[in-house]
Design a protein around this motif. Structure first.
Motif, PDB file in Angstrom:
ATOM      1  N   LEU A   1       0.650  -2.778  -2.825  1.00  0.00           N
ATOM      2  CA  LEU A   1       0.797  -1.314  -2.849  1.00  0.00           C
ATOM      3  C   LEU A   1       2.258  -0.913  -2.945  1.00  0.00           C
ATOM      4  O   LEU A   1       2.638  -0.086  -3.781  1.00  0.00           O
ATOM      5  N   VAL A   2       3.101  -1.496  -2.097  1.00  0.00           N
ATOM      6  CA  VAL A   2       4.511  -1.100  -2.049  1.00  0.00           C
ATOM      7  C   VAL A   2       5.220  -1.439  -3.361  1.00  0.00           C
ATOM      8  O   VAL A   2       6.038  -0.660  -3.862  1.00  0.00           O
ATOM      9  N   LYS A   3       4.895  -2.602  -3.961  1.00  0.00           N
ATOM     10  CA  LYS A   3       5.581  -3.021  -5.185  1.00  0.00           C
ATOM     11  C   LYS A   3       4.846  -2.601  -6.457  1.00  0.00           C
ATOM     12  O   LYS A   3       5.348  -2.777  -7.559  1.00  0.00           O
ATOM     13  N   ASN A   4       3.632  -2.059  -6.285  1.00  0.00           N
ATOM     14  CA  ASN A   4       2.880  -1.536  -7.426  1.00  0.00           C
ATOM     15  C   ASN A   4       2.537  -2.633  -8.442  1.00  0.00           C
ATOM     16  O   ASN A   4       2.788  -2.494  -9.637  1.00  0.00           O
TER      17      ASN A   4
ATOM     18  N   ARG B   1      -1.751 -10.030   0.154  1.00  0.00           N
ATOM     19  CA  ARG B   1      -1.358  -8.933   1.040  1.00  0.00           C
ATOM     20  C   ARG B   1      -1.482  -7.612   0.284  1.00  0.00           C
ATOM     21  O   ARG B   1      -0.614  -7.267  -0.529  1.00  0.00           O
ATOM     22  N   PRO B   2      -2.528  -6.855   0.530  1.00  0.00           N
ATOM     23  CA  PRO B   2      -2.709  -5.604  -0.217  1.00  0.00           C
ATOM     24  C   PRO B   2      -1.599  -4.599   0.023  1.00  0.00           C
ATOM     25  O   PRO B   2      -1.258  -3.827  -0.880  1.00  0.00           O
ATOM     26  N   GLU B   3      -1.013  -4.611   1.221  1.00  0.00           N
ATOM     27  CA  GLU B   3       0.070  -3.658   1.489  1.00  0.00           C
ATOM     28  C   GLU B   3       1.307  -3.983   0.658  1.00  0.00           C
ATOM     29  O   GLU B   3       2.058  -3.085   0.245  1.00  0.00           O
ATOM     30  N   HIS B   4       1.519  -5.271   0.370  1.00  0.00           N
ATOM     31  CA  HIS B   4       2.659  -5.663  -0.456  1.00  0.00           C
ATOM     32  C   HIS B   4       2.420  -5.260  -1.910  1.00  0.00           C
ATOM     33  O   HIS B   4       3.323  -4.767  -2.594  1.00  0.00           O
TER      34      HIS B   4
END
Length: 327
Positions: free
Chosen positions: A253-256, A248-251
């Motif tokens: 991104l959010v967690k870096n 999940r690329p969005e995950h």
């Protein structure tokens, strides 16, 4: 010479047959090795089943990792000599003799016997490239290793400890926990017994793990994404659990955090000088007693199909090695 060959696709114990075939001759750029020992790897299971990414037509010889003695050299080969004790990797080594490309053959560490030397290349090279080349593991970081009692997992634990990391190992049963502890894991958790996510968070003081070494995939990857630290790195090595997870690329991104793939064979093909450097480092660590392949069992050549089938069952710890001949 005798060689085990896959005659049709199916379970290893059903499709491997012992045949008498002609001894190969080394082509230019190849080395003929008199095989002493062959370490069994999960790709051997997949080759028998016809599920590996490389699918030779039956009948073919499986086996991808060996230790032995150089018996002959093809034209243009230097760096090794007849009589040298070597390790190497290539599909087709579960036989009394095997030809191997010269760039895939290296001198065996003197500190390791044939069984341990046969088990060094693929597992330890995979772990070394995963931890150092891909994840840039640093001293003092938290390292989470899934399947920490397996061949590649125990190698990752040992190399993590040698690098000064604090290692958490996850294993599939209490029976495997001691193997991970003996490899150097500071904390060992058992799937199905321990609640992995809160246990990892508690162990790290809620910091999370800086690097994950994951040869399992599926649910193990999900645990990793929920326990990864800020700027953490998850190294995807394989999917021994049978499920290929979605990233999940969005995950991320959010967690870096980063998800890094590792296909070690590409280094052998594209950057062999890096493989050579890693081998020198591994040989030095072995000589210093800081790493040692965990060999669960050594079986005679005549029982090779049994060893491959045992690995397919998933209950083994460390490595299974087939003794082909004594030096």
């Amino acid at each position: 010479m005798r060689a085990w060959r896959v005659t049709r696709t199916g379970e290893p114990v059903d499709v491997l047959e012992l045949h008498e075939i002609e001894r190969p001759e080394p082509a230019p750029g190849e080395v003929l090795v008199r095989t002493s020992a062959v370490a069994i790897n999960f790709p051997d299971v997949l080759l028998a089943r016809g599920e590996y990414q490389v699918r030779p037509d039956p009948p073919f010889v499986p086996g991808i990792e060996l230790a032995g003695t150089v018996a002959a050299l093809g034209e243009g080969v230097d760096g090794v000599a007849v009589g040298d004790r070597v390790v190497g990797s290539k599909i087709g080594v579960l036989a009394e003799y095997a030809t191997v490309p010269a760039e895939a053959v290296r001198l065996a560490p003197e500190s390791l016997d044939d069984a341990a030397a046969a088990a060094l290349t693929i597992a330890y090279q995979t772990a070394w490239f995963g931890l150092h080349r891909r994840a840039a593991l640093q001293p003092g970081e938290w390292l989470l290793v899934h399947a920490a009692a397996g061949g590649v997992g125990s190698a990752a634990v040992q190399l993590g400890v040698a690098a000064g990391a604090r290692v958490i190992g996850v294993v599939g049963s209490e029976a495997k926990a001691e193997t991970a502890r003996a490899a150097g894991a500071e904390i060992v958790l058992v799937r199905g017994r321990d609640d992995l996510i809160p246990a990892i968070q508690a162990a790290t003081g809620r910091h999370g793990v800086d690097v994950v070494f994951d040869p399992v995939g599926g649910d193990a990857f999900a645990v990793s994404t929920k326990t990864i630290a800020f700027e953490g790195r998850i190294v995807v090595v394989g999917f021994a659990g049978g499920t290929i997870q979605s990233v999940r690329p969005e995950h991320a991104l959010v967690k870096n955090y980063s998800v890094l793939g590792l296909h070690w064979a590409l280094y052998q093909q594209l950057r062999p000088e890096l493989v050579e450097a890693a081998h020198a480092e591994l040989a030095a660590l072995a000589a210093a007693g800081r790493i040692a392949p965990v060999v669960d069992d050594v079986v005679p050549f005549e029982r090779a199909p049994e060893a491959v089938q045992r690995l397919a069952g998933g209950a083994t710890t460390g490595r299974l090695v087939v003794r082909v001949a004594d030096r």
